[in-house]
Design a protein around this motif. Structure first.
Motif, PDB file in Angstrom:
ATOM      1  N   ILE A   1       3.420   5.689  -3.293  1.00 13.94           N
ATOM      2  CA  ILE A   1       4.248   6.650  -3.511  1.00 13.94           C
ATOM      3  C   ILE A   1       4.433   6.576  -5.042  1.00 13.94           C
ATOM      4  O   ILE A   1       5.021   7.924  -5.212  1.00 13.94           O
ATOM      5  CB  ILE A   1       5.489   6.733  -2.433  1.00 13.94           C
ATOM      6  CG1 ILE A   1       5.940   5.446  -2.166  1.00 13.94           C
ATOM      7  CG2 ILE A   1       5.311   7.049  -1.038  1.00 13.94           C
ATOM      8  CD1 ILE A   1       7.359   4.760  -1.288  1.00 13.94           C
ATOM      9  N   HIS A   2       4.557   5.600  -5.433  1.00 14.23           N
ATOM     10  CA  HIS A   2       5.294   5.260  -6.480  1.00 14.23           C
ATOM     11  C   HIS A   2       3.952   5.824  -7.981  1.00 14.23           C
ATOM     12  O   HIS A   2       4.786   5.547  -9.054  1.00 14.23           O
ATOM     13  CB  HIS A   2       6.091   4.160  -6.719  1.00 14.23           C
ATOM     14  CG  HIS A   2       6.866   3.703  -6.204  1.00 14.23           C
ATOM     15  ND1 HIS A   2       7.990   4.903  -6.097  1.00 14.23           N
ATOM     16  CD2 HIS A   2       7.663   3.125  -5.163  1.00 14.23           C
ATOM     17  CE1 HIS A   2       9.189   4.593  -5.746  1.00 14.23           C
ATOM     18  NE2 HIS A   2       8.560   3.520  -4.480  1.00 14.23           N
TER      19      HIS A   2
ATOM     20  N   GLN B   1       0.923  -1.320  -0.114  1.00 10.18           N
ATOM     21  CA  GLN B   1       0.321   0.262   0.288  1.00 10.18           C
ATOM     22  C   GLN B   1       0.585   1.419   0.355  1.00 10.18           C
ATOM     23  O   GLN B   1       0.030   2.206  -0.345  1.00 10.18           O
ATOM     24  CB  GLN B   1      -0.671  -0.188   1.532  1.00 10.18           C
ATOM     25  CG  GLN B   1      -1.711   1.990   1.428  1.00 10.18           C
ATOM     26  CD  GLN B   1      -2.938   0.987   2.935  1.00 10.18           C
ATOM     27  OE1 GLN B   1      -2.943   0.457   3.150  1.00 10.18           O
ATOM     28  NE2 GLN B   1      -3.965   1.448   1.917  1.00 10.18           N
ATOM     29  N   PHE B   2       1.414   0.925   0.629  1.00 13.28           N
ATOM     30  CA  PHE B   2       2.560   2.345   0.790  1.00 13.28           C
ATOM     31  C   PHE B   2       3.486   2.747  -0.382  1.00 13.28           C
ATOM     32  O   PHE B   2       3.867   3.851  -0.960  1.00 13.28           O
ATOM     33  CB  PHE B   2       3.969   2.181   2.219  1.00 13.28           C
ATOM     34  CG  PHE B   2       5.040   3.755   2.006  1.00 13.28           C
ATOM     35  CD1 PHE B   2       4.531   4.602   2.805  1.00 13.28           C
ATOM     36  CD2 PHE B   2       6.475   2.826   1.188  1.00 13.28           C
ATOM     37  CE1 PHE B   2       5.359   5.433   2.870  1.00 13.28           C
ATOM     38  CE2 PHE B   2       6.891   4.397   1.585  1.00 13.28           C
ATOM     39  CZ  PHE B   2       6.750   5.575   2.259  1.00 13.28           C
TER      40      PHE B   2
ATOM     41  N   ILE C   1      -2.770   6.365   7.223  1.00  9.87           N
ATOM     42  CA  ILE C   1      -2.863   7.445   8.083  1.00  9.87           C
ATOM     43  C   ILE C   1      -3.650   6.460   9.543  1.00  9.87           C
ATOM     44  O   ILE C   1      -3.692   6.348  10.732  1.00  9.87           O
ATOM     45  CB  ILE C   1      -2.695   8.162   8.259  1.00  9.87           C
ATOM     46  CG1 ILE C   1      -1.507   9.620   7.657  1.00  9.87           C
ATOM     47  CG2 ILE C   1      -2.737   9.519  10.246  1.00  9.87           C
ATOM     48  CD1 ILE C   1      -1.210  10.535   7.415  1.00  9.87           C
ATOM     49  N   ASP C   2      -5.153   6.527   8.634  1.00  7.33           N
ATOM     50  CA  ASP C   2      -6.254   6.181   9.631  1.00  7.33           C
ATOM     51  C   ASP C   2      -5.851   4.385   9.718  1.00  7.33           C
ATOM     52  O   ASP C   2      -6.375   4.970  10.761  1.00  7.33           O
ATOM     53  CB  ASP C   2      -7.919   6.504   8.982  1.00  7.33           C
ATOM     54  CG  ASP C   2      -7.575   8.232   9.340  1.00  7.33           C
ATOM     55  OD1 ASP C   2      -7.072   8.744  10.354  1.00  7.33           O
ATOM     56  OD2 ASP C   2      -8.421   8.244   7.617  1.00  7.33           O
ATOM     57  N   LYS C   3      -5.511   3.651   8.660  1.00  4.89           N
ATOM     58  CA  LYS C   3      -5.888   2.523   8.907  1.00  4.89           C
ATOM     59  C   LYS C   3      -4.765   1.694   9.964  1.00  4.89           C
ATOM     60  O   LYS C   3      -4.947   0.845  10.694  1.00  4.89           O
ATOM     61  CB  LYS C   3      -5.645   1.914   7.532  1.00  4.89           C
ATOM     62  CG  LYS C   3      -5.681   0.463   7.416  1.00  4.89           C
ATOM     63  CD  LYS C   3      -5.639  -0.233   5.957  1.00  4.89           C
ATOM     64  CE  LYS C   3      -6.329  -2.010   5.682  1.00  4.89           C
ATOM     65  NZ  LYS C   3      -5.726  -2.364   4.155  1.00  4.89           N
TER      66      LYS C   3
ATOM     67  N   TRP D   1      -2.676   8.266   1.289  1.00  2.00           N
ATOM     68  CA  TRP D   1      -1.767   8.749   2.458  1.00  2.00           C
ATOM     69  C   TRP D   1      -2.973   8.474   3.539  1.00  2.00           C
ATOM     70  O   TRP D   1      -2.608   8.272   4.385  1.00  2.00           O
ATOM     71  CB  TRP D   1      -1.095  10.251   1.912  1.00  2.00           C
ATOM     72  CG  TRP D   1      -0.230  10.471   3.463  1.00  2.00           C
ATOM     73  CD1 TRP D   1       0.056  10.947   3.981  1.00  2.00           C
ATOM     74  CD2 TRP D   1       1.026   9.755   2.967  1.00  2.00           C
ATOM     75  NE1 TRP D   1       0.966  11.312   4.815  1.00  2.00           N
ATOM     76  CE2 TRP D   1       2.162  10.816   3.787  1.00  2.00           C
ATOM     77  CE3 TRP D   1       1.959   8.977   1.873  1.00  2.00           C
ATOM     78  CZ2 TRP D   1       3.443  10.596   4.091  1.00  2.00           C
ATOM     79  CZ3 TRP D   1       3.068   8.616   2.306  1.00  2.00           C
ATOM     80  CH2 TRP D   1       4.241   9.192   3.875  1.00  2.00           C
ATOM     81  N   GLU D   2      -3.961   9.517   3.109  1.00  5.09           N
ATOM     82  CA  GLU D   2      -5.112   9.328   5.054  1.00  5.09           C
ATOM     83  C   GLU D   2      -5.126   8.449   4.896  1.00  5.09           C
ATOM     84  O   GLU D   2      -5.844   7.960   6.452  1.00  5.09           O
ATOM     85  CB  GLU D   2      -6.051  10.339   4.614  1.00  5.09           C
ATOM     86  CG  GLU D   2      -5.479  12.240   4.010  1.00  5.09           C
ATOM     87  CD  GLU D   2      -4.815  12.819   5.622  1.00  5.09           C
ATOM     88  OE1 GLU D   2      -5.284  12.134   6.367  1.00  5.09           O
ATOM     89  OE2 GLU D   2      -3.954  13.772   5.453  1.00  5.09           O
TER      90      GLU D   2
END
Length: 149
Positions: free
Chosen positions: A99-100, A94-95, A116-118, A112-113
């Motif tokens: 970003i890619h 997921q990251f 942060i939440d997950k 991105w949000e």
């Protein structure tokens, strides 16, 4: 110092050594290097996440874009978020997708949000640090010439 040309190729064209990695020594190194290249400012400077670099870049290259190196960030994600890597096997993918593969800033912001939440990253100090600069290391223009330090 590594130059990134208009073909996105990295070319080593200088080096320097400092005895200690302090803001003062980095200012000296970059100022000396800038003098050696006759004051030709790069468009972008890409560095690792050393805490001295944001101040140093603003002192020596006040009009230059400063970005954190994506390679260094990806390398440190597994170190600083080790507990998430072990508990959530999908985080790495997921990251990486965020970003890619984000095409727009809006898509990046949304993904991105979600992360942060997950994964409960709201209070993670390292995540907060990279979050401040996230747009600068995902969406940047290398322009005419850039250096990586």
């Amino acid at each position: 110092f590594t130059w990134v040309n208009h073909h996105q190729q990295s070319i080593c064209f200088g080096c320097g050594m400092v005895g200690v990695e302090t803001e003062k020594s980095f200012v000296w190194l970059l100022s000396t290097w800038l003098e050696a290249i006759l004051g030709a400012y790069p468009k972008t400077v890409i560095t690792d996440q050393d805490t001295a670099f944001p101040n140093v870049i603003s002192i020596v290259f006040p009009t230059v874009n400063h970005h954190y190196c994506m390679w260094h960030i990806e390398k440190k994600v597994s170190e600083y978020l080790n507990y998430i890597y072990h508990e959530h096997s999908e985080f790495k993918n997921q990251f990486g997708k965020c970003i890619h593969q984000s095409i727009t800033v809006e898509e990046f912001e949304s993904d991105w949000e979600v992360m942060i939440d997950k994964y409960g990253l709201q209070d993670n100090k390292w995540w907060e640090k990279i979050n401040m600069f996230s747009f600068s290391w995902v969406f940047y223009d290398l322009g005419t010439w850039s250096i990586a330090i």
